[in-house]
Design a protein around this motif. Structure first.
Motif, PDB file in Angstrom:
ATOM      1  N   PRO A  51      87.924  21.270  42.285  1.00 13.82           N
ATOM      2  CA  PRO A  51      88.662  22.351  42.930  1.00 13.82           C
ATOM      3  C   PRO A  51      88.024  23.722  42.744  1.00 13.82           C
ATOM      4  N   GLY A  52      86.928  23.807  41.993  1.00  4.01           N
ATOM      5  CA  GLY A  52      86.394  25.122  41.613  1.00  4.01           C
ATOM      6  C   GLY A  52      85.757  25.931  42.714  1.00  4.01           C
ATOM      7  N   LYS A  53      85.380  25.269  43.815  1.00  5.72           N
ATOM      8  CA  LYS A  53      84.720  25.939  44.938  1.00  5.72           C
ATOM      9  C   LYS A  53      83.409  26.607  44.542  1.00  5.72           C
ATOM     10  N   GLN A  54      82.769  26.054  43.529  1.00  2.00           N
ATOM     11  CA  GLN A  54      81.461  26.590  43.187  1.00  2.00           C
ATOM     12  C   GLN A  54      80.414  25.959  44.101  1.00  2.00           C
ATOM     13  N   VAL A  55      79.379  26.742  44.397  1.00  2.00           N
ATOM     14  CA  VAL A  55      78.322  26.203  45.243  1.00  2.00           C
ATOM     15  C   VAL A  55      77.504  25.228  44.413  1.00  2.00           C
ATOM     16  N   VAL A  56      77.456  23.982  44.855  1.00  7.74           N
ATOM     17  CA  VAL A  56      76.698  23.002  44.079  1.00  7.74           C
ATOM     18  C   VAL A  56      75.366  22.659  44.741  1.00  7.74           C
ATOM     19  N   GLY A  57      75.224  23.035  45.976  1.00  8.78           N
ATOM     20  CA  GLY A  57      73.956  22.749  46.646  1.00  8.78           C
ATOM     21  C   GLY A  57      74.064  23.062  48.122  1.00  8.78           C
ATOM     22  N   VAL A  58      72.965  22.837  48.821  1.00  6.66           N
ATOM     23  CA  VAL A  58      72.946  23.018  50.274  1.00  6.66           C
ATOM     24  C   VAL A  58      72.260  21.803  50.895  1.00  6.66           C
ATOM     25  N   GLU A  59      72.630  21.512  52.138  1.00  5.67           N
ATOM     26  CA  GLU A  59      71.950  20.437  52.869  1.00  5.67           C
ATOM     27  C   GLU A  59      71.038  21.056  53.913  1.00  5.67           C
ATOM     28  N   ARG A 111      69.812  28.283  40.221  1.00  3.65           N
ATOM     29  CA  ARG A 111      69.542  26.841  40.330  1.00  3.65           C
ATOM     30  C   ARG A 111      70.458  26.249  41.389  1.00  3.65           C
ATOM     31  N   ILE A 112      69.935  26.099  42.590  1.00  5.44           N
ATOM     32  CA  ILE A 112      70.712  25.508  43.681  1.00  5.44           C
ATOM     33  C   ILE A 112      69.941  24.285  44.173  1.00  5.44           C
ATOM     34  N   SER A 113      70.637  23.165  44.257  1.00  3.08           N
ATOM     35  CA  SER A 113      69.941  21.961  44.687  1.00  3.08           C
ATOM     36  C   SER A 113      69.939  21.879  46.211  1.00  3.08           C
ATOM     37  N   VAL A 114      68.967  21.171  46.737  1.00  2.48           N
ATOM     38  CA  VAL A 114      68.866  21.019  48.189  1.00  2.48           C
ATOM     39  C   VAL A 114      68.830  19.536  48.541  1.00  2.48           C
ATOM     40  N   ALA A 115      69.528  19.193  49.624  1.00  2.00           N
ATOM     41  CA  ALA A 115      69.537  17.808  50.100  1.00  2.00           C
ATOM     42  C   ALA A 115      68.756  17.716  51.402  1.00  2.00           C
ATOM     43  N   GLU A 144      65.537  16.892  39.782  1.00  2.00           N
ATOM     44  CA  GLU A 144      67.003  16.819  39.867  1.00  2.00           C
ATOM     45  C   GLU A 144      67.598  17.886  40.800  1.00  2.00           C
ATOM     46  N   LEU A 145      66.758  18.825  41.254  1.00  2.00           N
ATOM     47  CA  LEU A 145      67.250  19.793  42.240  1.00  2.00           C
ATOM     48  C   LEU A 145      67.039  19.315  43.673  1.00  2.00           C
ATOM     49  N   LEU A 146      66.533  18.089  43.810  1.00  2.00           N
ATOM     50  CA  LEU A 146      66.337  17.516  45.147  1.00  2.00           C
ATOM     51  C   LEU A 146      67.231  16.298  45.321  1.00  2.00           C
ATOM     52  N   THR A 147      67.953  16.273  46.443  1.00  2.00           N
ATOM     53  CA  THR A 147      68.760  15.107  46.809  1.00  2.00           C
ATOM     54  C   THR A 147      68.211  14.555  48.118  1.00  2.00           C
ATOM     55  N   PHE A 148      68.152  13.244  48.228  1.00  2.26           N
ATOM     56  CA  PHE A 148      67.858  12.630  49.516  1.00  2.26           C
ATOM     57  C   PHE A 148      69.120  11.965  50.024  1.00  2.26           C
ATOM     58  N   GLU A 149      69.432  12.218  51.296  1.00  2.00           N
ATOM     59  CA  GLU A 149      70.571  11.565  51.931  1.00  2.00           C
ATOM     60  C   GLU A 149      70.040  10.496  52.872  1.00  2.00           C
ATOM     61  N   LEU A 150      70.543   9.295  52.718  1.00  2.00           N
ATOM     62  CA  LEU A 150      70.128   8.221  53.608  1.00  2.00           C
ATOM     63  C   LEU A 150      71.343   7.454  54.071  1.00  2.00           C
ATOM     64  N   THR A 151      71.306   6.984  55.301  1.00  2.00           N
ATOM     65  CA  THR A 151      72.479   6.271  55.810  1.00  2.00           C
ATOM     66  C   THR A 151      72.460   4.838  55.321  1.00  2.00           C
ATOM     67  N   HIS A 170      64.317   7.344  42.731  1.00  2.00           N
ATOM     68  CA  HIS A 170      65.337   7.545  41.705  1.00  2.00           C
ATOM     69  C   HIS A 170      64.688   7.708  40.342  1.00  2.00           C
ATOM     70  N   GLY A 171      63.643   6.916  40.120  1.00  2.00           N
ATOM     71  CA  GLY A 171      62.893   6.987  38.870  1.00  2.00           C
ATOM     72  C   GLY A 171      62.244   8.349  38.645  1.00  2.00           C
ATOM     73  N   LEU A 172      61.937   9.041  39.737  1.00  2.00           N
ATOM     74  CA  LEU A 172      61.363  10.388  39.618  1.00  2.00           C
ATOM     75  C   LEU A 172      62.424  11.396  39.175  1.00  2.00           C
ATOM     76  N   GLY A 173      63.701  10.999  39.291  1.00  2.00           N
ATOM     77  CA  GLY A 173      64.787  11.906  38.913  1.00  2.00           C
ATOM     78  C   GLY A 173      65.477  12.537  40.110  1.00  2.00           C
ATOM     79  N   ILE A 174      65.099  12.109  41.300  1.00  2.00           N
ATOM     80  CA  ILE A 174      65.714  12.633  42.523  1.00  2.00           C
ATOM     81  C   ILE A 174      67.113  12.026  42.676  1.00  2.00           C
ATOM     82  N   VAL A 175      68.051  12.841  43.133  1.00  2.00           N
ATOM     83  CA  VAL A 175      69.428  12.387  43.351  1.00  2.00           C
ATOM     84  C   VAL A 175      69.491  11.674  44.707  1.00  2.00           C
ATOM     85  N   LEU A 176      70.107  10.518  44.751  1.00  2.00           N
ATOM     86  CA  LEU A 176      70.200   9.782  46.012  1.00  2.00           C
ATOM     87  C   LEU A 176      71.651   9.683  46.476  1.00  2.00           C
TER      88      LEU A 176
END
Ligand code: C2E
Ligand code: MG
Ligand code: MG
Ligand code: MG
Length: 291
Positions: A51-59, A111-115, A144-151, A170-176
């Motif tokens: 509920p905090g409405k903090q910015v956690v990242g951008v796509e 520190r803002i992560s990007v997807a 860990e500041l990089l996310t990949f989105e896949l369908t 995932h082993g590199l530490g990227i968020v999936l």
């Protein structure tokens, strides 16, 4: 639609098959040049915690301003670019723009992560993880500041091929993250075997949850399922306060949608971020978190 009136062709506003084909063909042949000419850009849509409405990242969402066709939606040109075998070029472009953005934020102490959205075809490229590792190193961005989105369907298209690549990323530490969850094979059991950290509930359910009880039930069960698997649950397509409040009550972790912000150009995103930090100053300190 085509019709003939007195031997003369009359065209309505719906393009003919031939026109669609020609447009697709032009888009594909012009794509590389379009990248060089600066017609293609990346917009960013913020994600906030509940509920905090903090910015956690951008796509990162790609945009093409075509000189003849005007703004072309990614839903139209990404499939064309994929079919032409050019998606590697697209992904590299978006990834580099996104990492460059994150790098400059880091330089400012943010520190803002990007997807970045991936295509199925990226998961068929054995060298993809090495290319990504190289890009992270070049920009000096922690994985860990990089996310990949896949369908879901992207992974399911060829799991034997996709899985080792996902494990490497995932082993590199990227968020999936699994994007558009609920629309594909709905392989709930399969989700357990994927090396993923997040599920993104497809916007169709989120948009419908206020009026359609079955959509509401789907959203609720994805939140529960995601949490039972230890995943972060993200809702996309949050347009209304009511939806945001319902998601928050259900315990959904992150919200993204027009209610929070539309995808913004880099310049407008900067202004949006500034306005938010300024507003929160004096009330409660708003921290920018990483997801
Ligand atoms: P996606 O990754 O599921 O992105 C969400 C889409 O929903 C975006 O459309 C976004 O603008 C839109 N959206 C966000 N919030 C709302 C909302 O509250 N209501 C509604 N109605 N829509 C909302 P967009 O930017 O047109 O992108 C469409 C799709 O194109 C993306 O779906 C993604 O699958 C693909 N795409 C976009 N950029 C890239 C890219 O760089 N690479 C690849 N491979 N695919 C991309
Ligand atoms: Mg996405
Ligand atoms: Mg989606
Ligand atoms: Mg989508």
């Amino acid at each position: 639609v085509r019709a003939t009136r007195g031997g003369e062709e009359v065209r309505g506003y719906v393009p003919s098959m031939g026109q669609i084909f020609l447009r697709r063909f032009q888009m594909v042949t012009q794509f590389r040049q379009a990248l060089e000419d600066g017609q293609v850009s990346v917009h960013y849509q913020p994600k906030v915690s509940l509920p905090g409405k903090q910015v956690v990242g951008v796509e990162a969402l790609v945009r093409w301003q075509h000189p003849e066709f005007g703004r072309v939606d990614p839903d139209e040109f990404v499939p064309a670019v994929e079919a032409a075998g050019l998606v590697g070029v697209l992904t590299s472009f978006v990834l580099e723009m996104a990492l460059d953005r994150v790098r400059r934020w880091l330089d400012e102490g943010l520190r803002i992560s990007v997807a970045v959205n991936l295509s199925v075809r990226n998961l068929a490229d054995e060298d993809f993880p090495a290319k990504v590792a190289d890009a992270l190193a070049r920009f000096g961005v922690p994985a860990e500041l990089l996310t990949f989105e896949l369908t879901e369907s992207g992974v399911m298209a060829d799991p034997a091929r996709a899985l080792p690549i996902l494990r490497e990323l995932h082993g590199l530490g990227i968020v999936l993250a699994v994007d558009d969850f609920g629309t594909g094979y709905s392989s709930l059991a399969y989700l357990r075997q994927l090396p993923v950290d997040q599920v993104k509930i497809d916007k169709s359910f989120v948009l419908g949850m206020g009026t359609d009880l079955s959509d509401l039930a789907v959203v609720r069960s994805i939140v529960e399922l995601g949490h039972s698997l230890g995943l972060t649950v993200v809702a996309e397509g949050v347009e209304e306060d009511v939806a945001r409040d319902q998601l928050e009550a259900m315990g959904c972790d992150v919200a993204q949608g027009y209610l929070i912000s539309r995808p913004l150009s880099e310049e407008r995103l900067e202004a949006w971020l500034l306005a938010r930090t300024a507003r929160s100053r004096g009330h409660h300190a708003e921290t920018v978190l990483t997801l």
